[in-house]
Design a protein around this motif. Structure first.
Motif, PDB file in Angstrom:
ATOM      1  N   VAL A 170     -29.118  18.556  16.950  1.00  0.00           N
ATOM      2  CA  VAL A 170     -28.187  18.341  15.842  1.00  0.00           C
ATOM      3  C   VAL A 170     -28.991  17.855  14.646  1.00  0.00           C
ATOM      4  O   VAL A 170     -29.967  17.123  14.797  1.00  0.00           O
ATOM      5  CB  VAL A 170     -27.057  17.334  16.192  1.00  0.00           C
ATOM      6  N   PHE A 171     -28.586  18.294  13.462  1.00  0.00           N
ATOM      7  CA  PHE A 171     -29.166  17.811  12.214  1.00  0.00           C
ATOM      8  C   PHE A 171     -28.198  16.788  11.632  1.00  0.00           C
ATOM      9  O   PHE A 171     -27.013  17.078  11.461  1.00  0.00           O
ATOM     10  CB  PHE A 171     -29.354  18.949  11.211  1.00  0.00           C
ATOM     11  N   VAL A 172     -28.716  15.603  11.356  1.00  0.00           N
ATOM     12  CA  VAL A 172     -27.912  14.531  10.780  1.00  0.00           C
ATOM     13  C   VAL A 172     -28.727  13.900   9.653  1.00  0.00           C
ATOM     14  O   VAL A 172     -29.795  13.328   9.908  1.00  0.00           O
ATOM     15  CB  VAL A 172     -27.569  13.442  11.833  1.00  0.00           C
ATOM     16  N   ASP A 173     -28.241  14.020   8.433  1.00  0.00           N
ATOM     17  CA  ASP A 173     -28.938  13.477   7.265  1.00  0.00           C
ATOM     18  C   ASP A 173     -30.385  13.979   7.251  1.00  0.00           C
ATOM     19  O   ASP A 173     -30.601  15.161   7.155  1.00  0.00           O
ATOM     20  CB  ASP A 173     -28.850  11.953   7.237  1.00  0.00           C
ATOM     21  N   ASN A 174     -31.355  13.067   7.367  1.00  0.00           N
ATOM     22  CA  ASN A 174     -32.762  13.464   7.310  1.00  0.00           C
ATOM     23  C   ASN A 174     -33.396  13.565   8.701  1.00  0.00           C
ATOM     24  O   ASN A 174     -34.620  13.536   8.830  1.00  0.00           O
ATOM     25  CB  ASN A 174     -33.568  12.484   6.455  1.00  0.00           C
TER      26      ASN A 174
ATOM     27  N   VAL B  93     -36.611  12.613  18.256  1.00  0.00           N
ATOM     28  CA  VAL B  93     -35.972  12.405  16.956  1.00  0.00           C
ATOM     29  C   VAL B  93     -37.024  12.682  15.889  1.00  0.00           C
ATOM     30  O   VAL B  93     -38.035  11.986  15.807  1.00  0.00           O
ATOM     31  CB  VAL B  93     -35.421  10.968  16.811  1.00  0.00           C
ATOM     32  N   PHE B  94     -36.784  13.721  15.119  1.00  0.00           N
ATOM     33  CA  PHE B  94     -37.673  14.130  14.032  1.00  0.00           C
ATOM     34  C   PHE B  94     -37.104  13.551  12.745  1.00  0.00           C
ATOM     35  O   PHE B  94     -35.939  13.801  12.423  1.00  0.00           O
ATOM     36  CB  PHE B  94     -37.715  15.651  13.918  1.00  0.00           C
ATOM     37  N   ILE B  95     -37.903  12.801  12.005  1.00  0.00           N
ATOM     38  CA  ILE B  95     -37.441  12.218  10.745  1.00  0.00           C
ATOM     39  C   ILE B  95     -38.193  12.891   9.597  1.00  0.00           C
ATOM     40  O   ILE B  95     -39.431  12.902   9.567  1.00  0.00           O
ATOM     41  CB  ILE B  95     -37.649  10.696  10.723  1.00  0.00           C
ATOM     42  N   PHE B  96     -37.418  13.440   8.675  1.00  0.00           N
ATOM     43  CA  PHE B  96     -37.977  14.160   7.536  1.00  0.00           C
ATOM     44  C   PHE B  96     -37.851  13.327   6.264  1.00  0.00           C
ATOM     45  O   PHE B  96     -37.133  12.324   6.238  1.00  0.00           O
ATOM     46  CB  PHE B  96     -37.264  15.511   7.388  1.00  0.00           C
ATOM     47  N   ASP B  97     -38.539  13.757   5.205  1.00  0.00           N
ATOM     48  CA  ASP B  97     -38.585  12.961   3.973  1.00  0.00           C
ATOM     49  C   ASP B  97     -37.309  13.024   3.145  1.00  0.00           C
ATOM     50  O   ASP B  97     -37.128  12.233   2.231  1.00  0.00           O
ATOM     51  CB  ASP B  97     -39.802  13.326   3.121  1.00  0.00           C
ATOM     52  N   HIS B  98     -36.416  13.952   3.464  1.00  0.00           N
ATOM     53  CA  HIS B  98     -35.105  13.972   2.808  1.00  0.00           C
ATOM     54  C   HIS B  98     -34.105  14.756   3.658  1.00  0.00           C
ATOM     55  O   HIS B  98     -34.466  15.326   4.686  1.00  0.00           O
ATOM     56  CB  HIS B  98     -35.178  14.500   1.364  1.00  0.00           C
ATOM     57  N   ASN B  99     -32.877  14.788   3.225  1.00  0.00           N
ATOM     58  CA  ASN B  99     -31.768  15.359   3.972  1.00  0.00           C
ATOM     59  C   ASN B  99     -32.050  16.806   4.372  1.00  0.00           C
ATOM     60  O   ASN B  99     -32.450  17.611   3.545  1.00  0.00           O
ATOM     61  CB  ASN B  99     -30.499  15.277   3.109  1.00  0.00           C
ATOM     62  N   ILE B 100     -31.809  17.124   5.649  1.00  0.00           N
ATOM     63  CA  ILE B 100     -31.969  18.493   6.144  1.00  0.00           C
ATOM     64  C   ILE B 100     -30.640  19.089   6.600  1.00  0.00           C
ATOM     65  O   ILE B 100     -30.571  20.239   6.971  1.00  0.00           O
ATOM     66  CB  ILE B 100     -32.992  18.572   7.293  1.00  0.00           C
ATOM     67  N   ASP B 101     -29.603  18.269   6.598  1.00  0.00           N
ATOM     68  CA  ASP B 101     -28.272  18.710   7.026  1.00  0.00           C
ATOM     69  C   ASP B 101     -27.551  19.288   5.822  1.00  0.00           C
ATOM     70  O   ASP B 101     -26.933  18.575   5.053  1.00  0.00           O
ATOM     71  CB  ASP B 101     -27.492  17.521   7.616  1.00  0.00           C
ATOM     72  N   GLY B 102     -27.654  20.599   5.669  1.00  0.00           N
ATOM     73  CA  GLY B 102     -27.082  21.265   4.492  1.00  0.00           C
ATOM     74  C   GLY B 102     -25.630  20.978   4.237  1.00  0.00           C
ATOM     75  O   GLY B 102     -25.173  20.946   3.102  1.00  0.00           O
ATOM     76  N   GLU B 103     -24.852  20.725   5.291  1.00  0.00           N
ATOM     77  CA  GLU B 103     -23.426  20.471   5.135  1.00  0.00           C
ATOM     78  C   GLU B 103     -23.142  19.127   4.470  1.00  0.00           C
ATOM     79  O   GLU B 103     -22.125  18.955   3.820  1.00  0.00           O
ATOM     80  CB  GLU B 103     -22.720  20.525   6.493  1.00  0.00           C
TER      81      GLU B 103
END
Length: 121
Positions: free
Chosen positions: A30-34, A106-116
């Protein structure tokens, strides 16, 4: 979004197959925020299952699985992952329950990846 998650899961499966000789049998992401939160089922090879039949072996397989994955991701993200989600991978947290053969990453990215949810936050 489903296509993006499918491609993300394929990247995880391919990398783990390269590292351990076997990829997970099933992945739920699941993608949630970043963050991308992935639950991986059926990870262990037959050799790892045999080694993990003792408490010492279980500790050894756990340590090898978690440290190898974290070390690999700290050097670089899998090819195409950052392009797929449109963000830079900053951190990976991972653990595995050997007895149940379930892992969570849990992968944490530098900004939001959840397009919705991009417009909301």
């Amino acid at each position: 979004m489903a296509k993006k998650i499918h491609e993300f899961n394929d990247m995880i499966r391919k990398l783990r197959k390269e590292l351990f000789g076997k990829g997970p049998e099933r992945i739920h992401t699941v993608f949630v925020d970043n963050m991308a939160v992935s639950t991986l089922y059926g990870n262990l090879t037959a050799s790892e299952q045999f080694i993990a039949s003792t408490p010492e072996g279980k500790e050894m397989v756990h340590a090898a699985r978690t440290s190898l994955i974290q070390k690999h991701y700290s050097n670089h993200a899998p090819e195409g992952m950052e392009q797929l989600v449109g963000a830079k991978l900053e951190h990976l947290f991972t653990d595995i329950k050997i007895q149940e053969d379930i892992a969570v990453s849990v992968f944490i990215f530098d900004h939001n990846i959840d397009g919705e949810n991009c417009a909301n936050g």
